[in-house]
Motif scaffolding. Sequence first.
Motif, mmCIF file in Angstrom:
data_model
loop_
_atom_site.group_PDB
_atom_site.id
_atom_site.type_symbol
_atom_site.label_atom_id
_atom_site.label_comp_id
_atom_site.label_asym_id
_atom_site.label_seq_id
_atom_site.Cartn_x
_atom_site.Cartn_y
_atom_site.Cartn_z
ATOM 1 N N ILE A 17 68.847 31.181 -94.517
ATOM 2 C CA ILE A 17 69.477 31.684 -95.889
ATOM 3 C C ILE A 17 68.156 31.688 -96.767
ATOM 4 N N LYS A 18 67.332 30.509 -97.044
ATOM 5 C CA LYS A 18 66.163 30.751 -97.991
ATOM 6 C C LYS A 18 65.179 31.775 -97.522
ATOM 7 N N HIS A 19 64.851 31.712 -96.353
ATOM 8 C CA HIS A 19 64.030 32.840 -95.770
ATOM 9 C C HIS A 19 64.470 34.319 -95.703
ATOM 10 N N MET A 20 65.737 34.489 -95.599
ATOM 11 C CA MET A 20 66.452 35.882 -95.877
ATOM 12 C C MET A 20 66.340 36.049 -97.484
ATOM 13 N N LYS A 21 66.308 35.337 -98.393
ATOM 14 C CA LYS A 21 66.120 36.019 -99.473
ATOM 15 C C LYS A 21 64.823 36.293 -99.752
ATOM 16 N N THR A 22 63.967 35.733 -99.300
ATOM 17 C CA THR A 22 62.393 36.067 -99.464
ATOM 18 C C THR A 22 62.114 37.412 -98.451
ATOM 19 N N TYR A 23 62.417 37.331 -97.185
ATOM 20 C CA TYR A 23 61.888 38.320 -96.248
ATOM 21 C C TYR A 23 63.266 39.366 -95.884
ATOM 22 N N GLY A 24 64.249 39.342 -96.710
ATOM 23 C CA GLY A 24 65.424 40.070 -96.358
ATOM 24 C C GLY A 24 65.234 41.633 -96.153
ATOM 25 N N PHE A 26 62.453 43.125 -95.249
ATOM 26 C CA PHE A 26 61.591 43.497 -94.048
ATOM 27 C C PHE A 26 62.376 43.960 -93.023
ATOM 28 N N THR A 27 61.620 45.058 -92.358
ATOM 29 C CA THR A 27 62.275 45.252 -91.032
ATOM 30 C C THR A 27 62.339 44.248 -89.917
ATOM 31 N N ASN A 28 61.189 43.620 -90.055
ATOM 32 C CA ASN A 28 60.991 42.590 -88.704
ATOM 33 C C ASN A 28 61.404 41.063 -89.531
ATOM 34 N N ARG A 29 62.327 41.006 -90.253
ATOM 35 C CA ARG A 29 62.491 39.762 -90.862
ATOM 36 C C ARG A 29 63.018 38.663 -89.864
ATOM 37 N N PHE A 30 63.759 38.935 -88.938
ATOM 38 C CA PHE A 30 64.148 37.967 -88.039
ATOM 39 C C PHE A 30 63.035 37.471 -87.053
ATOM 40 N N VAL A 31 62.064 38.288 -86.982
ATOM 41 C CA VAL A 31 60.857 37.891 -86.158
ATOM 42 C C VAL A 31 59.895 36.788 -87.053
ATOM 43 N N ILE A 33 61.292 35.111 -89.550
ATOM 44 C CA ILE A 33 61.741 33.752 -89.769
ATOM 45 C C ILE A 33 61.978 33.084 -88.306
ATOM 46 N N SER A 34 61.830 33.573 -87.372
ATOM 47 C CA SER A 34 61.824 32.812 -86.040
ATOM 48 C C SER A 34 60.351 32.249 -86.025
ATOM 49 N N GLY A 35 59.343 32.780 -86.549
ATOM 50 C CA GLY A 35 58.112 32.217 -86.605
ATOM 51 C C GLY A 35 57.995 30.959 -87.371
ATOM 52 N N LEU A 36 58.633 31.299 -88.601
ATOM 53 C CA LEU A 36 58.703 30.114 -89.438
ATOM 54 C C LEU A 36 59.319 29.040 -89.149
ATOM 55 N N ASN A 38 59.157 27.644 -86.275
ATOM 56 C CA ASN A 38 58.592 27.335 -84.984
ATOM 57 C C ASN A 38 59.181 27.806 -83.735
ATOM 58 N N GLU A 39 59.689 29.037 -83.859
ATOM 59 C CA GLU A 39 60.373 29.751 -82.601
ATOM 60 C C GLU A 39 61.391 28.591 -81.556
ATOM 61 N N LYS A 40 62.173 27.821 -82.775
ATOM 62 C CA LYS A 40 63.152 27.450 -82.279
ATOM 63 C C LYS A 40 64.221 27.945 -81.851
ATOM 64 N N PHE A 41 64.483 29.169 -82.496
ATOM 65 C CA PHE A 41 65.631 30.009 -82.107
ATOM 66 C C PHE A 41 64.932 31.575 -82.029
ATOM 67 N N THR A 42 65.649 32.372 -81.094
ATOM 68 C CA THR A 42 65.320 33.666 -80.819
ATOM 69 C C THR A 42 65.384 34.552 -82.003
ATOM 70 N N CYS A 43 64.943 35.605 -81.959
ATOM 71 C CA CYS A 43 65.228 36.827 -83.135
ATOM 72 C C CYS A 43 66.423 36.966 -83.224
ATOM 73 N N SER A 44 67.005 37.474 -81.899
ATOM 74 C CA SER A 44 68.499 37.784 -81.774
ATOM 75 C C SER A 44 69.447 36.645 -81.973
ATOM 76 N N GLN A 45 69.156 35.412 -81.927
ATOM 77 C CA GLN A 45 69.901 34.312 -82.178
ATOM 78 C C GLN A 45 69.970 34.326 -83.829
ATOM 79 N N ILE A 46 69.072 34.352 -84.254
ATOM 80 C CA ILE A 46 68.851 34.177 -85.979
ATOM 81 C C ILE A 46 69.812 35.514 -86.334
ATOM 82 N N SER A 47 69.464 36.488 -85.843
ATOM 83 C CA SER A 47 70.168 37.900 -86.399
ATOM 84 C C SER A 47 71.760 37.630 -86.089
ATOM 85 N N GLU A 48 71.934 37.037 -85.120
ATOM 86 C CA GLU A 48 73.505 37.100 -84.767
ATOM 87 C C GLU A 48 74.166 36.174 -85.745
ATOM 88 N N ARG A 49 73.268 34.835 -85.976
ATOM 89 C CA ARG A 49 73.813 34.166 -86.947
ATOM 90 C C ARG A 49 74.057 34.426 -88.441
#
Length: 158
Positions: A17-24, A26-31, A33-36, A38-49
């Motif tokens: 939620i915090k990162h979506m406020k900052t990077y929301g 951007f077109t590659n926002r989930f990529v 956030i996944s990097g931030l 530490n790639e604990k979750f994939t981009c699609s997992q974060i997007s779905e969540r």
Amino acid sequence: MRSKAFYFTEEDDNMIIKHMKTYGKFTNRFVIISGLLNEKFTCSQISERWRNYLNPELCKDDLGYYEKVIIDHEVQKFLMKGDKIKIRWRKVIRELFRLFGKLYSENKVKNYWNMKYRSKMKKDIKNDAKKANEKSKPKSCSSNYSKGKSKENKFSPY
């Protein structure tokens, strides 16, 4: 290493939620956030969540009568297009938002449609089975003829 089964903790949700406020925007926002994370979750997992649970704009209310009518109408449009039975759920959700100003989660809309479709299929299967049973039963002759009570209907070879 990415996790196969993804379990989001409350801390993970707060970070997303915090990162979506900052990077929301951007077109590659989930990529990003996944990097931030530490790639604990994939981009699609974060997007779905985000799309189904964390977005603060999501309407948590149940679907109303008119929303259900619009879902049925929109899905029927996709099914009538031809051989490809690919329902574009995001377009259905976008249409609901345009008409009612409420953003429903993709899971809520899919669950409604699948439950309705499944119950319709059960009814169709029962009706088909009932028709098959009726067709397989031999049709009986008239009761008078079969019991031999009527002499005028009796078959005589000569």
